[in-house]
Design an enzyme around this catalytic site. Structure first.
Site, PDB file in Angstrom:
ATOM      1  N   ASN A 123      -2.541   7.054   0.231  1.00 34.21           N
ATOM      2  CA  ASN A 123      -2.279   7.902  -0.780  1.00 34.21           C
ATOM      3  C   ASN A 123      -3.186   7.815  -1.920  1.00 34.21           C
ATOM      4  OD1 ASN A 123      -0.091   8.994   0.828  1.00 34.21           O
ATOM      5  ND2 ASN A 123       1.400   8.359  -1.022  1.00 34.21           N
ATOM      6  N   ARG A 175      -6.334   5.844  -1.607  1.00 33.27           N
ATOM      7  CA  ARG A 175      -7.679   6.087  -1.740  1.00 33.27           C
ATOM      8  C   ARG A 175      -7.801   7.615  -1.459  1.00 33.27           C
ATOM      9  NH1 ARG A 175      -7.136   2.492   3.491  1.00 33.27           N
ATOM     10  NH2 ARG A 175      -5.012   2.575   3.089  1.00 33.27           N
ATOM     11  N   HIS A 183       0.240  10.545  -4.175  1.00 32.92           N
ATOM     12  CA  HIS A 183       1.623  10.352  -3.981  1.00 32.92           C
ATOM     13  C   HIS A 183       2.177  11.727  -3.705  1.00 32.92           C
ATOM     14  CE1 HIS A 183       1.301   6.054  -3.675  1.00 32.92           C
ATOM     15  NE2 HIS A 183       1.348   6.041  -5.154  1.00 32.92           N
ATOM     16  N   LEU A 220      18.396  16.063  13.143  1.00 33.85           N
ATOM     17  CA  LEU A 220      17.427  14.775  13.081  1.00 33.85           C
ATOM     18  C   LEU A 220      18.122  14.003  11.756  1.00 33.85           C
ATOM     19  CD1 LEU A 220      14.529  13.557  13.052  1.00 33.85           C
ATOM     20  CD2 LEU A 220      13.986  15.016  11.040  1.00 33.85           C
ATOM     21  N   ARG A 223      -2.029  -2.571  11.070  1.00 33.65           N
ATOM     22  CA  ARG A 223      -1.246  -3.551  10.618  1.00 33.65           C
ATOM     23  C   ARG A 223       0.198  -3.226  10.779  1.00 33.65           C
ATOM     24  NH1 ARG A 223      -4.781  -4.709   6.343  1.00 33.65           N
ATOM     25  NH2 ARG A 223      -3.878  -3.255   5.117  1.00 33.65           N
ATOM     26  N   ASP A 256       0.216   5.588   4.811  1.00 35.94           N
ATOM     27  CA  ASP A 256      -0.808   4.868   4.259  1.00 35.94           C
ATOM     28  C   ASP A 256      -1.839   5.922   3.663  1.00 35.94           C
ATOM     29  OD1 ASP A 256      -1.483   2.874   3.027  1.00 35.94           O
ATOM     30  OD2 ASP A 256      -2.183   1.734   4.519  1.00 35.94           O
ATOM     31  N   TRP A 303       7.159  -3.291  -5.217  1.00 37.20           N
ATOM     32  CA  TRP A 303       7.565  -3.646  -6.299  1.00 37.20           C
ATOM     33  C   TRP A 303       6.555  -4.457  -7.376  1.00 37.20           C
ATOM     34  CZ3 TRP A 303      11.546  -0.996  -7.999  1.00 37.20           C
ATOM     35  CH2 TRP A 303      12.313  -0.620  -6.975  1.00 37.20           C
ATOM     36  N   ARG A 321       0.573   4.864  11.910  1.00 38.36           N
ATOM     37  CA  ARG A 321       0.194   4.440  10.717  1.00 38.36           C
ATOM     38  C   ARG A 321      -1.104   5.166  10.363  1.00 38.36           C
ATOM     39  NH1 ARG A 321      -0.055  -1.227   7.846  1.00 38.36           N
ATOM     40  NH2 ARG A 321      -0.927  -0.693   5.937  1.00 38.36           N
ATOM     41  N   THR A 342       9.119  -3.694  -0.035  1.00 40.76           N
ATOM     42  CA  THR A 342       9.569  -4.761  -0.746  1.00 40.76           C
ATOM     43  C   THR A 342       8.395  -5.321  -1.592  1.00 40.76           C
ATOM     44  OG1 THR A 342      11.098  -5.871   0.915  1.00 40.76           O
ATOM     45  CG2 THR A 342      10.667  -7.097  -0.880  1.00 40.76           C
ATOM     46  N   GLU A 343       7.254  -5.273  -1.016  1.00 44.98           N
ATOM     47  CA  GLU A 343       6.014  -5.820  -1.633  1.00 44.98           C
ATOM     48  C   GLU A 343       5.591  -4.743  -2.645  1.00 44.98           C
ATOM     49  OE1 GLU A 343       6.409  -5.840   1.840  1.00 44.98           O
ATOM     50  OE2 GLU A 343       6.566  -7.904   1.742  1.00 44.98           O
ATOM     51  N   GLU A 381       4.981   1.803  21.158  1.00 46.99           N
ATOM     52  CA  GLU A 381       3.577   2.264  21.011  1.00 46.99           C
ATOM     53  C   GLU A 381       3.096   2.355  19.711  1.00 46.99           C
ATOM     54  OE1 GLU A 381       1.740   2.425  23.959  1.00 46.99           O
ATOM     55  OE2 GLU A 381       3.496   2.006  25.073  1.00 46.99           O
TER      56      GLU A 381
END
Ligand code: FPP
Length: 251
Positions: free
Chosen positions: A23, A25, A38, A132, A195, A21, A70, A189, A67-68, A208
């Protein structure tokens, strides 16, 4: 501190999940367009994949498009999809060299044709790699996944393949997109947001959680090593007491 060499090689998490998360800002703070963030996020993807293979994390899930997402402006969605296609093309030799198998979770069918096609090709070409498993969450959300799982289960009941009374944690799990992977033990995150954002809600039950202030394009290998070190220094009780854990590690 040298985090890489401080990591306990016998306690490497089997699965790490990452919400990449910040990119937008990151770019905005530099007076650039969100897409610039990005593009620079791809470098961080390369770093996290290399770090995971270096220390032997077997599964790594990256939340690349929800999904959001989009609902974002059309040009940003197109730029993200183009970046995905280009990165997959460019990175294939490195994935092969480093033994990385590409997998996806999410509603891949609704991605633009070129992205869906390229993903299919790279998944097929890397399917025998074993070092991996890199799982890209694309057009993914936990609520979507849960609804899909329930739909498949209901169809199986209707067709007499399974009985409703056979549902337990294990059977439900087998209907999830992640049925073939262990649950993540660590979720990272970036960007300071605290969140889960509709990401692997079932699978992260006992993970964790680590929230970092830096934006995703600034994430580097050493941040990953530090995250693993942090994870290893937490006490994971799974509902037990500290004393119970100490006793079982003494025997
Ligand atoms: C979140 O930042 C990031 C994304 C929605 C996309 C992540 C994509 C990449 C890192 C590049 C392509 C990926 C691969 C796997 C090659 P944001 O846009 O939500 O940032 P903001 O919260 O600051 O607006």
């Amino acid at each position: 501190m040298d985090y890489k060499n401080s990591i306990d090689k016998n306690n490497i998490p089997k699965h790490v999940a990452v919400i990449m998360d910040g990119n937008g800002r990151w770019a905005k703070e530099k007076g650039k367009l969100r897409v610039f963030g990005h593009k620079n996020g791809v470098k961080a993807v390369q770093e996290v994949v290399e770090a995971a293979t270096t220390i032997g994390v077997p599964y790594l899930t990256l939340y690349a498009f929800s999904t959001e997402n989009w609902n974002r402006p059309k040009f940003e969605i197109k730029a993200l999809m183009d970046l995905l296609v280009k990165s997959l093309e460019k990175e294939l030799p490195t994935l092969m060299k480093n033994g990385v198998r590409l997998e996806t979770i999410g509603d891949i069918e609704i991605l633009p044709g070129s992205a869906a096609q390229r993903l299919k090709e790279v998944k097929e070409k890397t399917k025998d790699n074993t070092r991996l498993t890199l799982i890209l969450a694309l057009s993914y959300s936990s609520k979507w996944e849960t609804a899909e799982a329930l739909k498949s289960f209901a169809l199986d009941v209707q067709e007499g393949k399974i009985s409703a009374k056979d549902v337990n944690e294990e059977t439900f799990r087998s209907y999830l997109q992640t049925a073939d992977y262990p649950d993540p033990e660590l979720m990272i995150r970036t960007s300071g947001e605290k969140r889960i954002s509709n990401f692997l809600m079932w699978q992260l039950s006992y993970a964790e959680l680590l929230f970092l202030d830096k934006y995703w394009p600034d994430f580097r290998m050493d941040d990953f090593y530090q995250a693993i070190y942090d994870y290893q220094n937490r006490e994971r009780r799974f509902g037990k007491t500290s004393e119970q854990l100490k006793k079982s590690s003494d025997v």
